[in-house]
Structures are given as structure tokens and as C-alpha cells.
Motif scaffolding. Structure first.
Motif: not given
Length: 224
Positions: A31-36
Motif C-alpha cells: 500500500l505504501l508503494n501505491k500512488k495514494d
């Protein structure tokens, strides 16, 4: 590593299977690596203001740090914190490492329910208030994003005077640029369950991972 693993027997705590724990850690990292991603994490975590955890006082004498790993469920609705002494966060304990984990859920206390908020340090109070006021205002700024890809909170054992402890979510200015950059923080409070009160001391020596230490030997859960 075999000798030290043989020395300590697993503790008995409410447990999750190691596979599920790894999934929570992996979900957090993904999740950290996703845009938002950070925005979405703050949307969930921002509903809470602290979590409580316990560390065996006798074992603290042989450890240097407590590792606090944040994790989240696949549906992004449930956040857990996995607390383990660096003593056990090693490959030698891989067969029963989850038995040495303290699994915590974040909580939120109303003003009237909070155990006397006797934080003497003005700086610590200010950091906590930033979180309580509007965490997204500080943590999802473009200039702050690089500081908040947090996989682990590294807590010095010396800060934990009692077995029971409370960690308040907080926000501090990052060192790179104190005017615009902010990062997640934990303000630690020793907690006496017998007297139902917090100590007047607070500690803010928590370090975030990343940045990663020179050696990852004591970060088995992170490395795997």
C-alpha cells in the motif's frame, strides 16, 4: 543462533498465524508503494490515537531495541502492530517467532476517557496535537512523502521502564528540511495498570525504518 533460540521458550499470547502476520506486513508495504498509499493508510490510522503494548521486563535486560511493525489487512480496514524484541527478531527463531510477538490493535480514547494526559514535554505534546488535529495535512505533502514509507518503528529498550507501555501517534519535523517535511512519530509513555495512570515522563527516541540500518540481522520479519 541455535543456542540463543534454545535458551528462550515461546511466550503465551493471543496469536495470529505467521502466514497471516506476513500478509499484514506485505499489505502495508504494498500500500505504501501505491500512488495514494500513504493517504489511504492515514485514512484508516487517523481514526486512532494510540496503542498499548507489553514487554517482558526480564527479557528487556538482554535486548537493545523493540521493533514495532505496522501491518494492515487485505481489505485495508484492520491495522495491527506487531511488537517484538530485537533479541527474537532473528532467523534462529523463525520456527516460533510469532510466539514472541505482542500483537496490538490501535485504539482511540475520548478526552474524558484518557488516562491523565500528563505529558510534561511541550515538544511531545505538540507532536501529538499535530496528529490529533489533521495528520493528512502534514504527512501527505509531496515534500514529506519520502519520510513516511515506514516499515518499522525502532524503540530503544531503555525507554521502557515498565512492562506496560502506551505509544501515542504523533508527527514531528523531519531533519532534512524542518520547514516543510514531516514524518510519523511515536511518543512513548510508561503505563501503570495497577494505578491506572501514565507516567509524567515521555520519550521520543523512536527511529523509523527505513532508512535501513547497516545490518539487517535483527530485522528478520522485515527481511522476510
Amino acid at each position: 543462533m541455535g543456542n540463543i533460540a534454545d535458551k528462550y521458550q515461546p511466550i503465551t499470547l493471543p496469536q495470529m498465524e505467521l502466514k497471516e502476520i506476513k500478509e499484514y506486513l506485505s499489505n502495508w508495504a504494498n500500500l505504501l508503494n501505491k500512488k495514494d498509499g500513504i493517504k489511504n493508510l492515514i485514512d484508516v490510522l487517523g481514526k486512532f490515537n494510540h496503542f498499548d503494548f507489553s514487554i517482558d521486563k526480564q527479557l528487556q535486560q538482554e535486548a537493545e531495541y523493540v521493533h514495532v511493525y505496522p501491518g494492515i489487512s487485505a481489505d485495508h480496514k484492520d491495522i495491527k502492530f506487531f511488537v517484538i524484541l530485537d533479541l527474537f527478531d532473528k532467523a534462529g527463531f523463525k520456527d516460533n517467532i510469532n510466539s514472541h510477538l505482542h500483537i496490538c490493535s490501535p485504539m482511540s480514547l475520548s478526552n474524558q476517557d484518557q488516562l491523565g494526559e500528563s505529558i510534561e514535554d511541550k515538544k511531545a505534546r505538540k507532536r501529538i496535537k499535530r496528529w490529533q488535529k489533521n495528520p493528512k495535512r502534514y504527512l501527505i505533502r509531496k515534500s514529506a512523502l519520502k519520510h513516511n514509507l515506514v516499515r518499522c518503528f525502532n524503540v530503544p529498550v531503555n525507554d521502557l521502564i515498565t512492562e506496560n507501555n502506551r505509544a501515542y501517534f504523533a508527527i514531528k519535523k523531519a531533519k532534512d528540511n524542518k520547514q516543510v517535511d514531516y514524518e510519523l512519530d511515536l511518543i512513548l509513555k510508561n503505563l501503570s495498570t495497577d494505578q491506572l495512570e501514565e507516567s509524567t515522563e515521555s520519550y521520543d527516541t523512536v527511529r523509523l525504518v527505513p532508512p535501513y540500518p547497516p545490518s539487517m540481522e535483527n530485522y528478520f520479519l522485515l527481511d522476510n
